[in-house]
Design a protein around this motif. Structure first.
Motif, PDB file in Angstrom:
ATOM      1  N   LYS A 146      41.517  43.799  46.352  1.00  0.00           N
ATOM      2  CA  LYS A 146      40.740  44.685  45.298  1.00  0.00           C
ATOM      3  C   LYS A 146      41.403  44.237  43.808  1.00  0.00           C
ATOM      4  O   LYS A 146      40.475  43.970  43.075  1.00  0.00           O
ATOM      5  N   LYS A 147      42.477  44.018  43.770  1.00  0.00           N
ATOM      6  CA  LYS A 147      43.482  43.844  42.622  1.00  0.00           C
ATOM      7  C   LYS A 147      43.300  42.495  42.198  1.00  0.00           C
ATOM      8  O   LYS A 147      42.934  42.065  41.187  1.00  0.00           O
ATOM      9  N   TYR A 148      43.231  41.569  43.190  1.00  0.00           N
ATOM     10  CA  TYR A 148      42.907  40.105  42.841  1.00  0.00           C
ATOM     11  C   TYR A 148      41.487  39.818  42.420  1.00  0.00           C
ATOM     12  O   TYR A 148      41.317  39.068  41.367  1.00  0.00           O
ATOM     13  N   LEU A 149      40.497  40.525  43.010  1.00  0.00           N
ATOM     14  CA  LEU A 149      39.096  40.334  42.563  1.00  0.00           C
ATOM     15  C   LEU A 149      38.815  41.040  41.149  1.00  0.00           C
ATOM     16  O   LEU A 149      38.332  40.300  40.263  1.00  0.00           O
ATOM     17  N   LEU A 163      37.816  39.035  37.875  1.00  0.00           N
ATOM     18  CA  LEU A 163      36.600  39.429  37.153  1.00  0.00           C
ATOM     19  C   LEU A 163      36.925  39.782  35.553  1.00  0.00           C
ATOM     20  O   LEU A 163      36.464  39.271  34.746  1.00  0.00           O
ATOM     21  N   ILE A 164      38.289  40.226  35.280  1.00  0.00           N
ATOM     22  CA  ILE A 164      38.875  40.668  34.161  1.00  0.00           C
ATOM     23  C   ILE A 164      39.021  39.196  33.294  1.00  0.00           C
ATOM     24  O   ILE A 164      38.667  39.163  32.119  1.00  0.00           O
ATOM     25  N   GLY A 165      39.399  38.236  34.049  1.00  0.00           N
ATOM     26  CA  GLY A 165      39.754  36.805  33.409  1.00  0.00           C
ATOM     27  C   GLY A 165      38.445  36.268  33.010  1.00  0.00           C
ATOM     28  O   GLY A 165      38.124  35.759  31.893  1.00  0.00           O
ATOM     29  N   ILE A 166      37.074  36.420  33.761  1.00  0.00           N
ATOM     30  CA  ILE A 166      35.865  35.666  33.375  1.00  0.00           C
ATOM     31  C   ILE A 166      35.532  36.592  32.254  1.00  0.00           C
ATOM     32  O   ILE A 166      34.880  35.864  31.321  1.00  0.00           O
ATOM     33  N   VAL A 167      35.507  37.923  32.289  1.00  0.00           N
ATOM     34  CA  VAL A 167      34.716  38.654  31.151  1.00  0.00           C
ATOM     35  C   VAL A 167      35.488  38.594  29.922  1.00  0.00           C
ATOM     36  O   VAL A 167      34.845  38.191  28.833  1.00  0.00           O
ATOM     37  N   ASN A 168      36.982  38.410  30.085  1.00  0.00           N
ATOM     38  CA  ASN A 168      37.521  38.130  28.850  1.00  0.00           C
ATOM     39  C   ASN A 168      37.249  36.791  28.318  1.00  0.00           C
ATOM     40  O   ASN A 168      37.211  36.693  26.784  1.00  0.00           O
ATOM     41  N   PHE A 210      39.602  50.428  35.783  1.00  0.00           N
ATOM     42  CA  PHE A 210      40.146  50.114  37.093  1.00  0.00           C
ATOM     43  C   PHE A 210      41.699  50.770  37.363  1.00  0.00           C
ATOM     44  O   PHE A 210      42.074  51.121  38.270  1.00  0.00           O
ATOM     45  N   LEU A 211      42.409  50.324  36.320  1.00  0.00           N
ATOM     46  CA  LEU A 211      43.695  50.781  36.297  1.00  0.00           C
ATOM     47  C   LEU A 211      43.920  52.323  36.264  1.00  0.00           C
ATOM     48  O   LEU A 211      44.767  52.910  37.071  1.00  0.00           O
ATOM     49  N   LYS A 212      42.968  53.027  35.549  1.00  0.00           N
ATOM     50  CA  LYS A 212      43.034  54.507  36.009  1.00  0.00           C
ATOM     51  C   LYS A 212      42.774  54.998  37.144  1.00  0.00           C
ATOM     52  O   LYS A 212      43.205  55.802  37.479  1.00  0.00           O
ATOM     53  N   SER A 213      41.746  54.183  37.941  1.00  0.00           N
ATOM     54  CA  SER A 213      41.606  54.619  39.217  1.00  0.00           C
ATOM     55  C   SER A 213      42.519  54.306  40.354  1.00  0.00           C
ATOM     56  O   SER A 213      42.615  55.030  41.372  1.00  0.00           O
ATOM     57  N   LEU A 214      43.445  53.669  39.787  1.00  0.00           N
ATOM     58  CA  LEU A 214      44.720  53.406  40.549  1.00  0.00           C
ATOM     59  C   LEU A 214      45.671  54.553  40.283  1.00  0.00           C
ATOM     60  O   LEU A 214      46.930  54.481  40.873  1.00  0.00           O
TER      61      LEU A 214
END
Length: 115
Positions: A4-7, A11-16, A30-34
């Motif tokens: 999930k972290k890798y995905l 996704l973060i790389g694509i959007v950025n 996402f980091l807050k959900s962790l």
């Protein structure tokens, strides 16, 4: 959880890269959900986005999407702003930062639709 972290990283790389920003809009929630606090999530998101942004900027520059003279004023004056913002982070409560983060996400979305 590791996959999930890798995905999310992908996704973060694509959007950025696609939108010139926005990776933080995915990374922070996402980091807050962790289990990270708002401050930890924002600081971690910046550390994740920095190398992705540098790589994207290099590729965009090589492909001729921007000139250094166009970017220079924002970079030059952005450095003191970044220092100031980093120092301010410790002054605010997580709840205030979360509200401000939400406000800027909504404002950015509004501006994209209206402008």
């Amino acid at each position: 959880m590791r996959i999930k972290k890798y995905l999310f990283g992908f996704l973060i790389g694509i959007v950025n890269a696609l939108f010139g920003a926005g990776g933080g809009m995915i990374a922070v929630p996402f980091l807050k959900s962790l289990g990270l606090s708002q401050k930890q999530a924002q600081a971690t998101a910046i550390s994740v986005i920095l190398p992705l942004t540098v790589l994207s900027a290099i590729i965009y520059y090589v492909r001729g999407y921007f000139t250094l003279s166009d970017a220079a004023p924002f970079i030059f004056f952005g450095f003191p702003g970044a220092i100031f913002g980093t120092l301010l982070l410790s002054k605010f409560r997580n709840s205030f930062l979360q509200a401000m983060f939400s406000f800027f996400m909504l404002w950015a979305g509004y501006r994209l639709v209206v402008a």
